[in-house]
Design an enzyme around this catalytic site. Structure first.
Site, PDB file in Angstrom:
ATOM      1  N   ASP A  26       4.179   6.100   8.980  1.00  0.00           N
ATOM      2  CA  ASP A  26       4.474   4.594   9.431  1.00  0.00           C
ATOM      3  C   ASP A  26       3.452   3.893   9.552  1.00  0.00           C
ATOM      4  O   ASP A  26       3.086   3.068  10.303  1.00  0.00           O
ATOM      5  CB  ASP A  26       5.265   4.636  10.540  1.00  0.00           C
ATOM      6  CG  ASP A  26       6.776   4.994  10.571  1.00  0.00           C
ATOM      7  OD1 ASP A  26       7.325   5.180   9.670  1.00  0.00           O
ATOM      8  OD2 ASP A  26       7.472   5.204  11.573  1.00  0.00           O
ATOM      9  N   LYS A  59      12.610   6.679   5.597  1.00  0.00           N
ATOM     10  CA  LYS A  59      13.283   7.244   6.800  1.00  0.00           C
ATOM     11  C   LYS A  59      13.973   6.225   7.613  1.00  0.00           C
ATOM     12  O   LYS A  59      13.482   4.943   7.574  1.00  0.00           O
ATOM     13  CB  LYS A  59      12.564   8.215   7.694  1.00  0.00           C
ATOM     14  CG  LYS A  59      11.499   7.500   8.284  1.00  0.00           C
ATOM     15  CD  LYS A  59      10.734   8.358   9.502  1.00  0.00           C
ATOM     16  CE  LYS A  59       9.643   7.837  10.053  1.00  0.00           C
ATOM     17  NZ  LYS A  59       9.959   6.656  10.949  1.00  0.00           N
ATOM     18  N   CYS A 110       7.408   8.577  16.244  1.00  0.00           N
ATOM     19  CA  CYS A 110       7.606   9.369  14.999  1.00  0.00           C
ATOM     20  C   CYS A 110       6.746  10.512  14.579  1.00  0.00           C
ATOM     21  O   CYS A 110       7.209  11.284  14.079  1.00  0.00           O
ATOM     22  CB  CYS A 110       7.671   8.119  13.820  1.00  0.00           C
ATOM     23  SG  CYS A 110       9.080   6.927  13.968  1.00  0.00           S
TER      24      CYS A 110
END
Ligand code: ZN
Length: 174
Positions: A11, A95, A128
């Protein structure tokens, strides 16, 4: 077969890392971007696969009941920050949930490459990164998290997650 390592860059996207991003995590993101850049360079030199894990939501994603809208598919906010731009041969795995394994082909991709060890860097430590580390450990991957190359909105949550990964999941924090 020798044990093969892969780098997961989690991310590092405009909405989390850039000050004008929808879910900017703060100054820590800038510091982490520098660390991540150095780690990616080293991985490439060593021929280690570099896999970008990218939040990529539907405009009406259920996650937005908890977090404000971010990383919507096709928007600038969902793009990897330009200083960490992928190179040919890198992998990009979108995702929709915290874990990079949930509903993605990450596990199949890693198995095809013969990877059994993962190095995790990126954001957010307690979201995450934590849930990706948890699924990785459930699947028996060895996992290392680089302390200076992960960050979160809250320093407290960051520290809690590192401790949890180390003591409960058996992650190596270095
Ligand atoms: Zn998200």
């Amino acid at each position: 077969m020798s044990r093969k390592k892969a780098l997961l860059v989690i991310d590092m996207l405009n909405d989390f890392v850039k000050p004008d991003g929808a879910l900017y995590i703060g100054e820590a993101a800038q510091r982490v971007a520098k660390e991540v850049e150095a780690i990616i360079d080293k991985a490439r030199q060593e021929g280690m696969p570099v896999i970008y894990i990218c939040d990529n939501h539907r405009a009406d994603d259920a996650e937005f009941n908890m977090f404000k809208s971010h990383c919507v598919k096709g928007t600038k906010g969902a793009e990897i920050v330009e200083e960490l731009a992928p190179q040919p041969g890198d992998y990009i795995i979108p995702k929709r949930r915290y874990s990079a394994f949930f509903g993605t082909d990450l596990d199949a991709t890693l198995r095809e490459m013969g990877v059994s060890e993962l190095v995790l860097v990126g954001v957010c430590t307690n979201i995450c990164v934590l849930y990706t580390a948890a699924d990785a450990r459930m699947l028996n991957y060895d996992v290392t998290v680089v302390r200076n190359a992960v960050a979160s909105f809250s320093e407290e949550a960051h520290e809690f997650a590192l401790k949890e990964m180390e003591s409960t999941l058996g992650v190596k924090v270095e």
